[in-house]
Design an enzyme around this catalytic site. Sequence first.
Site, mmCIF file in Angstrom:
data_model
loop_
_atom_site.group_PDB
_atom_site.id
_atom_site.type_symbol
_atom_site.label_atom_id
_atom_site.label_comp_id
_atom_site.label_asym_id
_atom_site.label_seq_id
_atom_site.Cartn_x
_atom_site.Cartn_y
_atom_site.Cartn_z
ATOM 1 N N LYS A 1 -27.964 -92.966 101.126
ATOM 2 C CA LYS A 1 -28.412 -94.147 100.390
ATOM 3 C C LYS A 1 -29.918 -94.139 100.218
ATOM 4 C CE LYS A 1 -28.037 -98.050 98.346
ATOM 5 N NZ LYS A 1 -27.621 -97.943 96.934
ATOM 6 N N ARG B 1 -25.722 -95.239 104.770
ATOM 7 C CA ARG B 1 -26.886 -94.438 104.393
ATOM 8 C C ARG B 1 -26.543 -92.958 104.251
ATOM 9 N NH1 ARG B 1 -31.780 -97.012 105.785
ATOM 10 N NH2 ARG B 1 -32.741 -94.994 106.094
ATOM 11 N N GLU C 1 -27.416 -92.283 83.099
ATOM 12 C CA GLU C 1 -26.992 -93.065 84.257
ATOM 13 C C GLU C 1 -25.460 -93.094 84.374
ATOM 14 O OE1 GLU C 1 -28.265 -94.035 86.868
ATOM 15 O OE2 GLU C 1 -26.929 -95.591 87.606
ATOM 16 N N GLU D 1 -21.527 -88.584 90.932
ATOM 17 C CA GLU D 1 -21.800 -88.766 92.362
ATOM 18 C C GLU D 1 -20.629 -89.364 93.129
ATOM 19 O OE1 GLU D 1 -25.278 -91.111 93.263
ATOM 20 O OE2 GLU D 1 -24.830 -92.527 91.690
ATOM 21 N N CYS E 1 -30.629 -90.141 107.917
ATOM 22 C CA CYS E 1 -30.532 -90.472 109.339
ATOM 23 C C CYS E 1 -30.782 -91.958 109.593
ATOM 24 C CB CYS E 1 -31.577 -89.702 110.131
ATOM 25 S SG CYS E 1 -31.463 -87.934 109.920
ATOM 26 N N HIS F 1 -27.802 -78.662 69.600
ATOM 27 C CA HIS F 1 -28.718 -77.639 70.111
ATOM 28 C C HIS F 1 -28.174 -76.945 71.356
ATOM 29 C CE1 HIS F 1 -31.624 -78.832 67.158
ATOM 30 N NE2 HIS F 1 -31.503 -80.089 67.548
ATOM 31 N N TRP G 1 -28.290 -86.790 109.427
ATOM 32 C CA TRP G 1 -28.023 -86.151 108.137
ATOM 33 C C TRP G 1 -28.765 -84.816 108.220
ATOM 34 C CZ3 TRP G 1 -30.458 -84.936 103.311
ATOM 35 C CH2 TRP G 1 -29.614 -84.977 102.197
ATOM 36 N N LYS H 1 -23.484 -91.677 87.648
ATOM 37 C CA LYS H 1 -22.523 -92.467 88.439
ATOM 38 C C LYS H 1 -21.205 -91.726 88.573
ATOM 39 C CE LYS H 1 -24.546 -94.604 89.922
ATOM 40 N NZ LYS H 1 -25.862 -95.145 89.944
ATOM 41 N N ASN I 1 -35.905 -89.774 113.092
ATOM 42 C CA ASN I 1 -35.740 -89.582 111.645
ATOM 43 C C ASN I 1 -37.012 -88.925 111.129
ATOM 44 O OD1 ASN I 1 -33.432 -91.041 111.891
ATOM 45 N ND2 ASN I 1 -34.104 -92.797 110.700
ATOM 46 N N GLY I 2 -36.877 -88.034 110.152
ATOM 47 C CA GLY I 2 -38.067 -87.369 109.622
ATOM 48 C C GLY I 2 -38.011 -85.880 109.909
#
Length: 608
Positions: free
Chosen positions: A603, A27, A481, A488, A2, A504, A74, A485, A100-101
């Site tokens: 973000k 964001r 990483e 996402e 948010c 394994h 969001w 990338k 927000n929150g």
Amino acid sequence: MCGIIAYIGEKNSVQILMEGLKRLEYRGYDSCGLAVMAEGAPYCVKTTGRIINLEKKLANVNISSRMGIAHTRWATHGKPSEENAHPHFNKDHTIFVIHNGIIENYAILKRELMKLGHPFSSETDTEVIAHLIEEFYDGELLPAVLKCLDKITGTFGLAVFHAEEPDQIVLARRGSPLVIGLGRNEMLAASDVNAILRHTDKVIYLDDDEVAVIRRDGFQIMSLTQETVYRTPEKVEWQIADTEKDGYPHYMLKEIFEQPETVLNAFRGRIIPEEGVSKLGGLEPVIDQLKHMKRLIVVACGTSYHAGLLGQYMFEKMTDVDVDVEIASEFRYRNVHPHDGTVVLAISQSGETADSIAALREARRKGALTLGMVNTVGSTIARETVAGIYNHAGPEIGVASTKIFTSQVVILALFALLLGRYQKLSMTDGAGIIRAIQQLPEQISHILDRADHIRAIAQKYYKYNSFLFIGRMCNYPTALEGALKLKEISYIHAEGYPAGELKHGPIALLSPHCPVVAVCPQDSMYEKTISNIKEVEARSANIIAVCTEGDDKLTEITRDIIEVPATVEFLNPVLCNVPLQLLAYYCALYRGCEIDKPRNLAKSVTVE
Ligand code: F6R
């Protein structure tokens, strides 16, 4: 996640709020809305989806307004819908709230408020704030907000106005960032400094449990108990140009290409080559405690966690420190006992990741010395840690972190070097590491010059739906990483594995339908990794190899080779990661994905 923007001044507030919302888009959000005071009456508009939908709704509306609030949501409580989008309001549409929150006790409050006759129009936790303020309102907004805050538990970054007091906006913060922007005859507030940077670079970051009132010509900050707080404004070091695309089609690509500069900024002024040591001004106040520390716990999430894993190898190599790297969302609920002298380092681009903040607070409660490595000056982690190091990498707008990752890794190398020189590292070895660090910007430029080659590999592979990334030792986090990338931004399923672990389990996945990206520079694990690559080859999987320039063995195994310049072992991940960022970027581009705003991602993850 948010976003909040608020404006009060002499200009057209709708235009300023809309522009601010666009700067918050990166964001991540699923709905948005605004409420302004327009010629004596409030006007509120909301929509699901992108800000452009809000623009369409506003296209034929002629409003003159000098104050208002706007929000990108969001979804947490209640699906993305127009009703659930902010601002929320009371029954007679006089009090407007963006938040927000998470309000943890909203369900109980909602039940009580409904009994008192307050009609609810959304499924959100936020709406209780509007009704609760109404319940306490007695002609003055600020006391009503304070009483409301006294009732709620949870986290909030809040902006509220009342239609009968249009000369002020009330703000409050607990656990969700809020910054006030000080302009000339105007005041702004936002959850992210990028949203207000076009109007002012003079800012004040609110602390937890602070409330502020902004007016066109001034502001007032106080504690929840109404004690006045005095705070000197700070100057934002970023320029508005840093937040623009600069001719690149996407922020992510721009940020990938900024890495020669951001890596340079990570070590500029922080090395003493003739002494083979680094100097990190932000750690000076605690250097005596750090010199002989025995245990470091790194807490972080996502990409920052991967950087932390790389730090572990560096500390092992250069220092006597035992390092544990913990996923912050797990660490916060474990019962870890930091022994005497344990240091906890939170790594976070935004400095606002809720899990990392909670992990840090848990460590502090148990007596650990807390440090932060953040990119965002003035962020919560920067302010709540005893000492720390900034990335100085400029704003990262693309949701997928790229330039901050390489910057974090370089700074971890400097941190390990600093301590190593008090512990077991010789001056000659330290000087060698510094030389390698100094070469990185040019070596990264060299890799970027060959972006077209990586683009061609992406064109060949982008239609596959599943990838494995493998590497050993410090290239295991590189594999993690690289896989993160790819998944996402291109939505291709990808897993990162230590190459030795293939047999394994994951080896069962190998087939011509699952390409394997093998990170295999010429380091101490080279021969072992080659053996693992042979296992892959034997199962007819396609191999994309990231290797050191001039590697003959790998060219015999696969034609899809990405070469990187040679460096010291633990800096290979910096160089090997850059082509993997490009590979992910180009795969996403060919798949037509929304690269800077991947679905479901935010973000800065400011809720748990
Ligand atoms: C991935 C990514 C995320 C973040 C994670 C932590 O590209 O950006 O995994 O790394 O959400 O964020 P910060 O570093 O802001 O704490």
